[in-house]
Design a protein around this motif. Structure first.
Motif, PDB file in Angstrom:
ATOM      1  N   ASP A  84      31.589  35.183 -17.362  1.00 43.40           N
ATOM      2  CA  ASP A  84      31.664  33.811 -16.848  1.00 43.40           C
ATOM      3  C   ASP A  84      32.095  33.794 -15.384  1.00 43.40           C
ATOM      4  O   ASP A  84      32.102  32.731 -14.753  1.00 43.40           O
ATOM      5  CB  ASP A  84      32.676  32.988 -17.659  1.00 43.40           C
ATOM      6  N   SER A  85      32.499  34.947 -14.859  1.00 45.19           N
ATOM      7  CA  SER A  85      32.949  35.019 -13.461  1.00 45.19           C
ATOM      8  C   SER A  85      31.794  34.622 -12.545  1.00 45.19           C
ATOM      9  O   SER A  85      30.754  35.287 -12.503  1.00 45.19           O
ATOM     10  CB  SER A  85      33.440  36.427 -13.129  1.00 45.19           C
ATOM     11  N   ALA A  86      31.979  33.536 -11.830  1.00 45.46           N
ATOM     12  CA  ALA A  86      30.930  32.943 -11.001  1.00 45.46           C
ATOM     13  C   ALA A  86      31.564  31.791 -10.227  1.00 45.46           C
ATOM     14  O   ALA A  86      32.753  31.504 -10.368  1.00 45.46           O
ATOM     15  CB  ALA A  86      29.789  32.414 -11.875  1.00 45.46           C
ATOM     16  N   THR A  87      30.755  31.129  -9.413  1.00 42.05           N
ATOM     17  CA  THR A  87      31.203  29.906  -8.747  1.00 42.05           C
ATOM     18  C   THR A  87      30.619  28.711  -9.485  1.00 42.05           C
ATOM     19  O   THR A  87      29.427  28.697  -9.812  1.00 42.05           O
ATOM     20  CB  THR A  87      30.781  29.904  -7.264  1.00 42.05           C
ATOM     21  N   TYR A  88      31.450  27.734  -9.753  1.00 37.59           N
ATOM     22  CA  TYR A  88      31.036  26.548 -10.498  1.00 37.59           C
ATOM     23  C   TYR A  88      31.083  25.327  -9.584  1.00 37.59           C
ATOM     24  O   TYR A  88      32.037  25.132  -8.830  1.00 37.59           O
ATOM     25  CB  TYR A  88      31.955  26.342 -11.706  1.00 37.59           C
ATOM     26  N   PHE A  89      30.026  24.536  -9.658  1.00 38.17           N
ATOM     27  CA  PHE A  89      29.932  23.322  -8.859  1.00 38.17           C
ATOM     28  C   PHE A  89      29.775  22.120  -9.773  1.00 38.17           C
ATOM     29  O   PHE A  89      28.917  22.108 -10.661  1.00 38.17           O
ATOM     30  CB  PHE A  89      28.712  23.366  -7.935  1.00 38.17           C
ATOM     31  N   CYS A  90      30.590  21.090  -9.549  1.00 33.48           N
ATOM     32  CA  CYS A  90      30.297  19.809 -10.156  1.00 33.48           C
ATOM     33  C   CYS A  90      29.377  19.050  -9.203  1.00 33.48           C
ATOM     34  O   CYS A  90      29.271  19.385  -8.020  1.00 33.48           O
ATOM     35  CB  CYS A  90      31.563  19.017 -10.425  1.00 33.48           C
ATOM     36  N   ALA A  91      28.717  18.055  -9.723  1.00 35.55           N
ATOM     37  CA  ALA A  91      27.814  17.253  -8.909  1.00 35.55           C
ATOM     38  C   ALA A  91      27.719  15.861  -9.511  1.00 35.55           C
ATOM     39  O   ALA A  91      28.169  15.619 -10.644  1.00 35.55           O
ATOM     40  CB  ALA A  91      26.430  17.902  -8.815  1.00 35.55           C
ATOM     41  N   ALA A  92      27.166  14.957  -8.745  1.00 35.33           N
ATOM     42  CA  ALA A  92      26.982  13.590  -9.218  1.00 35.33           C
ATOM     43  C   ALA A  92      25.736  13.001  -8.589  1.00 35.33           C
ATOM     44  O   ALA A  92      25.322  13.401  -7.493  1.00 35.33           O
ATOM     45  CB  ALA A  92      28.202  12.736  -8.880  1.00 35.33           C
ATOM     46  N   SER A  93      25.158  12.061  -9.318  1.00 35.68           N
ATOM     47  CA  SER A  93      23.976  11.382  -8.817  1.00 35.68           C
ATOM     48  C   SER A  93      23.993   9.956  -9.340  1.00 35.68           C
ATOM     49  O   SER A  93      24.793   9.617 -10.213  1.00 35.68           O
ATOM     50  CB  SER A  93      22.710  12.100  -9.276  1.00 35.68           C
ATOM     51  N   TRP A  94      23.151   9.120  -8.782  1.00 34.52           N
ATOM     52  CA  TRP A  94      23.135   7.730  -9.207  1.00 34.52           C
ATOM     53  C   TRP A  94      21.718   7.266  -9.484  1.00 34.52           C
ATOM     54  O   TRP A  94      20.745   7.908  -9.123  1.00 34.52           O
ATOM     55  CB  TRP A  94      23.861   6.839  -8.214  1.00 34.52           C
ATOM     56  N   GLU A  95      21.640   6.141 -10.185  1.00 36.11           N
ATOM     57  CA  GLU A  95      20.384   5.605 -10.659  1.00 36.11           C
ATOM     58  C   GLU A  95      19.403   5.446  -9.510  1.00 36.11           C
ATOM     59  O   GLU A  95      19.766   5.121  -8.401  1.00 36.11           O
ATOM     60  CB  GLU A  95      20.619   4.265 -11.335  1.00 36.11           C
ATOM     61  N   ASN A  96      18.156   5.685  -9.804  1.00 38.31           N
ATOM     62  CA  ASN A  96      17.060   5.505  -8.847  1.00 38.31           C
ATOM     63  C   ASN A  96      17.028   6.561  -7.764  1.00 38.31           C
ATOM     64  O   ASN A  96      16.353   6.385  -6.765  1.00 38.31           O
ATOM     65  CB  ASN A  96      17.093   4.112  -8.211  1.00 38.31           C
ATOM     66  N   THR A  97      17.781   7.624  -7.950  1.00 36.63           N
ATOM     67  CA  THR A  97      17.650   8.759  -7.045  1.00 36.63           C
ATOM     68  C   THR A  97      17.866  10.040  -7.824  1.00 36.63           C
ATOM     69  O   THR A  97      18.648  10.059  -8.767  1.00 36.63           O
ATOM     70  CB  THR A  97      18.636   8.681  -5.873  1.00 36.63           C
ATOM     71  N   ASP A  98      17.186  11.076  -7.455  1.00 36.80           N
ATOM     72  CA  ASP A  98      17.409  12.377  -8.072  1.00 36.80           C
ATOM     73  C   ASP A  98      18.261  13.275  -7.195  1.00 36.80           C
ATOM     74  O   ASP A  98      18.487  14.424  -7.513  1.00 36.80           O
ATOM     75  CB  ASP A  98      16.068  13.070  -8.350  1.00 36.80           C
ATOM     76  N   LYS A  99      18.734  12.734  -6.084  1.00 35.40           N
ATOM     77  CA  LYS A  99      19.539  13.503  -5.137  1.00 35.40           C
ATOM     78  C   LYS A  99      20.910  13.761  -5.722  1.00 35.40           C
ATOM     79  O   LYS A  99      21.538  12.855  -6.283  1.00 35.40           O
ATOM     80  CB  LYS A  99      19.654  12.696  -3.841  1.00 35.40           C
ATOM     81  N   LEU A 100      21.390  15.000  -5.637  1.00 36.31           N
ATOM     82  CA  LEU A 100      22.706  15.365  -6.144  1.00 36.31           C
ATOM     83  C   LEU A 100      23.702  15.516  -4.999  1.00 36.31           C
ATOM     84  O   LEU A 100      23.370  16.074  -3.948  1.00 36.31           O
ATOM     85  CB  LEU A 100      22.641  16.682  -6.912  1.00 36.31           C
ATOM     86  N   ILE A 101      24.923  15.036  -5.234  1.00 37.69           N
ATOM     87  CA  ILE A 101      26.054  15.274  -4.340  1.00 37.69           C
ATOM     88  C   ILE A 101      26.922  16.330  -5.006  1.00 37.69           C
ATOM     89  O   ILE A 101      27.421  16.098  -6.125  1.00 37.69           O
ATOM     90  CB  ILE A 101      26.877  13.997  -4.107  1.00 37.69           C
TER      91      ILE A 101
END
Lengths: 112, 114
Positions: A84-101
């Protein structure tokens, strides 16, 4: 307001332990919250994702806990393994877009 | 192919040189994204295509950056007159459909500007 704040920056866990990574957001329009796992030299890979209509989602050893009122969500890795050793990223997105933050990432090291 | 393929894997460019980075998405994937990942940071959105239409280019950092996907499949990210601050890993991702059902990322192109 479009930021996703992630902590800790790095995490060391013993094999068999629980790894917990936290994220917080401000934009209440976000409605999709994925977690990605990235190994060195590779692109991020989708691990698990949640939408705000549920408070928890579990897939194998990985669980997302979601607190809509606190605008926080976390990843729990049960029975952590050296693989499991790795880098983990959370992300978020909102309706009407597929772009991730994306958050800034957490480097997890699991020692045997 | 089985995954998203990016080429080249590594690119060293002299400052001021133009570069072109290629992305082959998974066959049939409608959506294609470019992200920039600086060392030790999370990926940052650059641009998004749905088929051949570029629907969002709000993340492109300057007019030196240009992306295209003329036939709705392969995409190219072009950077003109490269600068040192352009050094990063450029990630391409594709998705079978719109609506946040999860991307598949390629392994990226590591660009170093010297």
């Amino acid at each position: 307001q479009q930021q996703v704040k992630q902590s800790p920056q790095s995490l060391i866990v013993q094999k068999g332990g629980i790894s917990i990574i936290n994220c917080a957001y401000e934009n209440t329009a976000f409605d999709y919250f994925p977690w990605y796992q990235q190994f060195p030299g590779k692109g991020p890979a989708l691990l698990i994702a949640i939408r705000p209509d549920v408070s928890e989602k579990k897939e194998g050893r990985f669980t997302i806990s979601f607190n809509k009122s606190a605008k926080q969500f976390s990843l729990h890795i049960m029975d952590s393994q050296p693989g499991d050793s790795a880098t983990y990223f959370c992300a978020a997105s909102w309706e009407n877009t597929d772009k991730l933050i994306f958050g800034t990432g957490t480097r997890l090291q699991v020692f045997p | 192919g089985a995954g998203v393929s990016q080429s080249p894997r590594y690119k060293v460019a002299k400052r001021g040189q133009d570069v072109a980075l290629r992305c082959d998405p998974i066959s049939g994937h409608v959506s294609l994204f470019w992200y920039q990942q600086a060392l030790g940071q999370g990926p940052e959105f650059l641009t998004y295509f749905q088929n051949e239409a570029q629907l969002d280019k709000s993340g492109l950092p300057s007019d030196r950056f240009f992306a295209e996907r003329p036939e709705g499949s392969v995409s190219t990210l072009k950077i003109q007159r490269t600068q040192q601050e352009d050094s990063a890993v450029y990630l391409c991702a594709s998705s079978r459909q719109t609506g946040n059902y999860g991307y598949t990322f390629g392994s990226g192109t590591r660009l170093t500007v010297v």
